[in-house]
Design a protein around this motif. Structure first.
Motif, mmCIF file in Angstrom:
data_model
loop_
_atom_site.group_PDB
_atom_site.id
_atom_site.type_symbol
_atom_site.label_atom_id
_atom_site.label_comp_id
_atom_site.label_asym_id
_atom_site.label_seq_id
_atom_site.Cartn_x
_atom_site.Cartn_y
_atom_site.Cartn_z
ATOM 1 N N THR A 21 36.581 46.237 37.239
ATOM 2 C CA THR A 21 35.926 45.547 38.103
ATOM 3 C C THR A 21 35.273 44.333 37.364
ATOM 4 N N ALA A 22 35.247 44.345 35.896
ATOM 5 C CA ALA A 22 34.408 43.176 35.451
ATOM 6 C C ALA A 22 35.089 41.620 35.580
ATOM 7 N N VAL A 23 36.274 41.900 36.110
ATOM 8 C CA VAL A 23 36.852 40.503 36.118
ATOM 9 C C VAL A 23 36.215 39.677 37.331
ATOM 10 N N SER A 24 35.891 40.370 38.294
ATOM 11 C CA SER A 24 35.290 39.715 39.558
ATOM 12 C C SER A 24 34.048 39.222 39.072
ATOM 13 N N GLU A 42 44.930 42.166 42.683
ATOM 14 C CA GLU A 42 44.812 41.924 41.349
ATOM 15 C C GLU A 42 44.466 40.412 40.949
ATOM 16 N N PRO A 43 43.360 40.518 39.978
ATOM 17 C CA PRO A 43 43.034 39.202 39.692
ATOM 18 C C PRO A 43 43.781 38.004 39.180
ATOM 19 N N ILE A 59 38.776 35.844 46.184
ATOM 20 C CA ILE A 59 39.886 36.248 45.337
ATOM 21 C C ILE A 59 39.469 36.223 43.771
ATOM 22 N N PRO A 60 39.442 37.452 43.222
ATOM 23 C CA PRO A 60 38.872 37.552 41.707
ATOM 24 C C PRO A 60 39.724 36.652 40.765
ATOM 25 N N ILE A 61 39.272 36.437 39.686
ATOM 26 C CA ILE A 61 39.972 35.797 38.667
ATOM 27 C C ILE A 61 39.615 36.032 37.476
ATOM 28 N N THR A 62 40.483 36.013 36.267
ATOM 29 C CA THR A 62 39.849 36.203 34.777
ATOM 30 C C THR A 62 40.306 34.913 34.088
ATOM 31 N N LEU A 63 39.389 34.395 33.027
ATOM 32 C CA LEU A 63 39.649 33.163 32.228
ATOM 33 C C LEU A 63 39.609 33.688 31.010
ATOM 34 N N SER A 64 40.964 33.073 30.241
ATOM 35 C CA SER A 64 41.267 33.292 28.866
ATOM 36 C C SER A 64 41.385 31.872 28.323
ATOM 37 N N ARG A 65 41.018 31.748 27.048
ATOM 38 C CA ARG A 65 40.933 30.486 26.417
ATOM 39 C C ARG A 65 42.181 30.682 25.345
#
Length: 311
Positions: A14-17, A71-72, A114-120
């Motif tokens: 749930t940390a992605v939300s 799904e995120p 809508i949940p998202i995850t962000l990565s660089r």
């Protein structure tokens, strides 16, 4: 508190939300046999869902599965500083001042539910992740014909829908002070060495279409050093990337100047992978629509007007 028996129902992180979750969940007393049954699993998961609602809403109310239970959306973006749109270099995301684009996307995520995850990741790596379906979307991508092989932009009447863009930005040409390299907005003349550009950036095919020799490089700093040393006659880069570097590194780069007019100005978008879009086109459309709404919202305008991202 009794230990809750393990269920075979998958649980997503749930940390992605970016929604506000309660600090703790109420105790759940479910016997192992009940948890192993389908009905039992629904009961346990239903109790968790009810615990996330205000008491006034959970009583006598049927809880519908929210869109955020999907799904995120896995979003990747570049490792280079692009202040104020993207702040900081590297793979870390500043929790306090990540950049306007990151804040806009988080606001759009909440608005679309809508949940998202962000990565660089390095830009070229990000494009590879989109092509192979290991990421769902990448920003910020200008409209490049070749990327249509694996990417999808927000469209309207067969053209990119600029109402759903993230922002506009410009590429500029940078040269050594006193250089005889000339740019009139159409033609680049007096080149004796290649023009530098960042690997995978949209300006590379633009330069090559002009018949200009291009030398690609992953590092902005490396390209600036090449320019100073005379290994490049010009460097084509986003102005928001280079202007802060020139201001803060005058000892090293004080002899570099910016040419006008811009080499290229374009709208930049959140580009979805074809794989992700085919799987859930409604998710992409909802996020694009939410981006447009956030860009026009009072909350985002207030952020733009605040001192948080002022130079």
């Amino acid at each position: 508190m009794r230990e809750v028996p393990a269920c075979d129902t998958p649980v997503h992180d749930t940390a992605v939300s970016f929604e506000a979750w309660p600090a703790s969940l109420p105790e759940l007393h479910a016997p192992a046999a009940e948890c192993r049954s389908a009905a039992g699993r629904r009961s346990v998961l239903g109790a968790i869902a009810r615990s996330l609602l205000p008491a006034s809403l959970s009583q006598g109310m049927r809880v519908a599965t929210p869109a955020s239970a999907t799904e995120p959306v896995r979003i990747v973006y570049d490792i280079h500083d692009n202040t104020p749109l993207i702040c900081g270099n590297g793979t870390e995301i500043d929790p306090v001042k990540p950049g306007l684009s990151i804040e806009l996307l988080r606001m759009a995520s909440a608005r679309a539910n809508i949940p998202i995850t962000l990565s660089r990741v390095p830009w070229e790596r990000g494009l590879y992740l989109i092509q192979t379906g290991q990421a769902d979307a990448i920003f910020a991508s200008s409209y490049v014909q070749d990327r249509l092989r694996y990417g999808v932009y927000p469209m309207k009447n067969g053209q990119p829908d600029t109402s759903r863009k993230l922002f506009d930005q410009s590429y500029r040409l940078y040269v050594r002070a006193g250089s005889d390299v000339h740019w009139d907005g159409k033609t680049l003349t007096n080149l004796h060495a290649p023009v530098g550009a960042t690997t995978g950036y949209a300006v590379v095919p633009v330069l090559r279409a002009m018949g200009v020799p291009v030398e690609e490089e992953m590092s902005h700093v490396a390209d600036l050093h090449k320019l100073v040393a005379g290994r490049l006659d010009a460097y084509a880069e986003l102005e928001t990337h280079i202007r802060p570097m020139l201001r803060s590194n005058k000892a090293e780069f004080g002899g570099i100047v910016e040419l006008s007019p811009p080499l290229r100005t374009a709208a930049y978008y959140l580009m979805f992978s074809k794989i992700s879009y085919a799987r859930a086109p409604d998710v992409a459309e909802r996020i694009w629509n939410a981006i447009a709404e956030v860009n026009d919202s009072a909350a985002y305008r207030a952020l733009l007007a605040s001192s948080k991202y002022a130079d």
